[in-house]
Write an enzyme that holds these catalytic residues in place. Structure first.
Site, PDB file in Angstrom:
ATOM      1  N   THR A 105       5.176  -7.533  25.020  1.00 45.84           N
ATOM      2  CA  THR A 105       4.403  -6.295  24.854  1.00 45.84           C
ATOM      3  C   THR A 105       2.971  -6.590  24.396  1.00 45.84           C
ATOM      4  OG1 THR A 105       5.324  -6.037  22.618  1.00 45.84           O
ATOM      5  CG2 THR A 105       6.422  -4.863  24.406  1.00 45.84           C
ATOM      6  N   GLU A 159      -1.138  -6.892  15.384  1.00 43.27           N
ATOM      7  CA  GLU A 159      -0.262  -7.863  16.037  1.00 43.27           C
ATOM      8  C   GLU A 159      -0.733  -8.162  17.459  1.00 43.27           C
ATOM      9  OE1 GLU A 159       4.198  -8.097  15.435  1.00 43.27           O
ATOM     10  OE2 GLU A 159       4.116  -7.253  17.460  1.00 43.27           O
ATOM     11  N   HIS A 165       8.463 -13.936  17.745  1.00 36.67           N
ATOM     12  CA  HIS A 165       9.023 -12.615  17.493  1.00 36.67           C
ATOM     13  C   HIS A 165      10.524 -12.643  17.778  1.00 36.67           C
ATOM     14  CE1 HIS A 165       9.689  -8.328  17.571  1.00 36.67           C
ATOM     15  NE2 HIS A 165       8.417  -8.086  17.293  1.00 36.67           N
ATOM     16  N   ILE A 208       0.840  -1.201   0.000  1.00 35.66           N
ATOM     17  CA  ILE A 208       0.000   0.000   0.000  1.00 35.66           C
ATOM     18  C   ILE A 208       0.874   1.250   0.000  1.00 35.66           C
ATOM     19  CG2 ILE A 208      -1.885   1.208   1.167  1.00 35.66           C
ATOM     20  CD1 ILE A 208      -2.664  -1.571   0.238  1.00 35.66           C
ATOM     21  N   ASP A 249       4.700  -9.712   5.537  1.00 34.45           N
ATOM     22  CA  ASP A 249       4.954  -8.303   5.303  1.00 34.45           C
ATOM     23  C   ASP A 249       5.780  -8.136   4.038  1.00 34.45           C
ATOM     24  OD1 ASP A 249       3.582  -7.484   7.507  1.00 34.45           O
ATOM     25  OD2 ASP A 249       5.323  -6.810   8.653  1.00 34.45           O
TER      26      ASP A 249
END
Length: 325
Positions: free
Chosen positions: A217, A275, A205, A95, A183
């Site tokens: 997180t 996420e 991660h 995008i 991604d």
């Protein structure tokens, strides 16, 4: 990959559920879980001792394999997959200015992604005329899906769940057996093959695979639909690569999109957008396979000895120059 760069948990490694040291834990369970791995991954025969690794956690508490180099036999898995005659769909969002990453992404995918198998590249973009021409091997196709953009990059990021959900139900279910959602600001650096495929898979991660749960997180505000209590959580998953069968991806993305819309109506945005919702989903809908950080790495984090391969890498970029452009 960009949201949590630099926030490493170190390489000491803990099993987050019970704070058991990963290296010691994996050594203790290596031999007992080794056989289960061979059975579950379809490699119970013709497997040498080199497929046994005692320096990493190879199995979750719910007996889902964790994929590392040296824990599977690619020849056997490839032959099994060819006999099924399945096609893999790879989805990517390009995008606004993120379309500049497509050429490298596609060219490296043709070198390393699902080599020898049929692949449909589903490219979501608001700039279809800028999709590059890339030479494809037989049985591999590029499908351009034109979508709208949004003013904020955070909104674009969250809307991916909506678009994946819609197209999974309307199109993907009729064209491919598995979806791999990635991604675009990345490049393939080594083989990524059928060893990753399962009903539902997530990826550890790279900044938190060796961290304690308390440092994850997660979204900690109870008002958010992505909320995870401080005493819950197995692993912290990266939003840059996940997937599974089309139906399982549909269920995941539909649930996450609905949760995002509830938050939006309440004036809340989860700390790491989609996420955060992905991590909430995986907490209560356990993945049937987990990919190690080999499948999502950033060289800014160094190259720990435990990492034998760097299969999918973050591309260095100037975020300010491409976000919201």
């Amino acid at each position: 990959m960009d949201k949590n760069q630099g926030k490493t948990g170190g390489v000491k490694g803990y099993f987050p559920k019970s704070h058991v040291h990963v290296m010691g834990f994996s050594t203790l369970l290596c031999f007992s879980f080794g056989y289960l791995w061979y059975v579950f991954s379809g490699t119970s025969s013709k497997v040498s001792d080199t497929t046994r690794r005692c320096d990493v956690l190879m199995m979750t508490p719910w007996f889902a394999p964790i994929v590392w180099e040296g824990t599977y036999n690619s020849e056997i898995l490839n032959e099994q997959f060819r006999q099924r005659n399945d096609t893999v769909g790879l989805t990517v969002f390009a995008i606004k200015k993120y379309v500049v990453f497509l050429k490298t992404f596609l060219e490296t995918a043709e070198t390393y992604f699902m080599v020898g198998h049929r692949v449909n590249y589903y490219i979501f973009t608001d700039r279809p005329e800028e999709v590059p021409k890339v030479a494809l091997k037989e049985g591999r196709n590029i499908v351009v899906l034109q979508v709208q953009n949004y003013p904020r990059w955070q909104e674009i990021s969250m809307r991916r769940m909506e678009m994946l959900s819609y197209f999974s139900q309307q199109r993907f279910i009729n064209e491919v057996s598995y979806l791999v959602c990635m991604d675009v600001d990345m490049k393939f650096n080594d083989q990524v093959g059928v060893e990753i495929l399962s009903d539902l898979f997530g990826t550890l991660h790279p900044a938190f695979y060796a961290a304690e749960r308390r440092s994850f997180t997660y979204e900690r505000r109870p008002a958010s639909q992505a909320y995870v209590p401080s005493d819950e959580g197995d692993f912290y998953y990266m939003g840059s690569i996940f997937g599974g069968t089309v139906m399982e991806v549909y269920k995941l993305t539909k649930k996450c999109h609905e949760a995002i819309m509830v938050d939006k109506a309440n004036g809340i945005e989860a700390i790491w957008q989609e996420e955060s919702h992905l991590n909430k989903y995986f907490l209560y809908h356990k993945p049937t396979k987990i990919l190690s950080p080999e499948y999502m790495w950033d060289d800014n984090l160094g190259r720990p000895e435990i990492l034998k391969k760097r299969r999918f890498l973050a591309v260095p970029k100037n975020h300010a120059a491409i976000r919201n452009k």
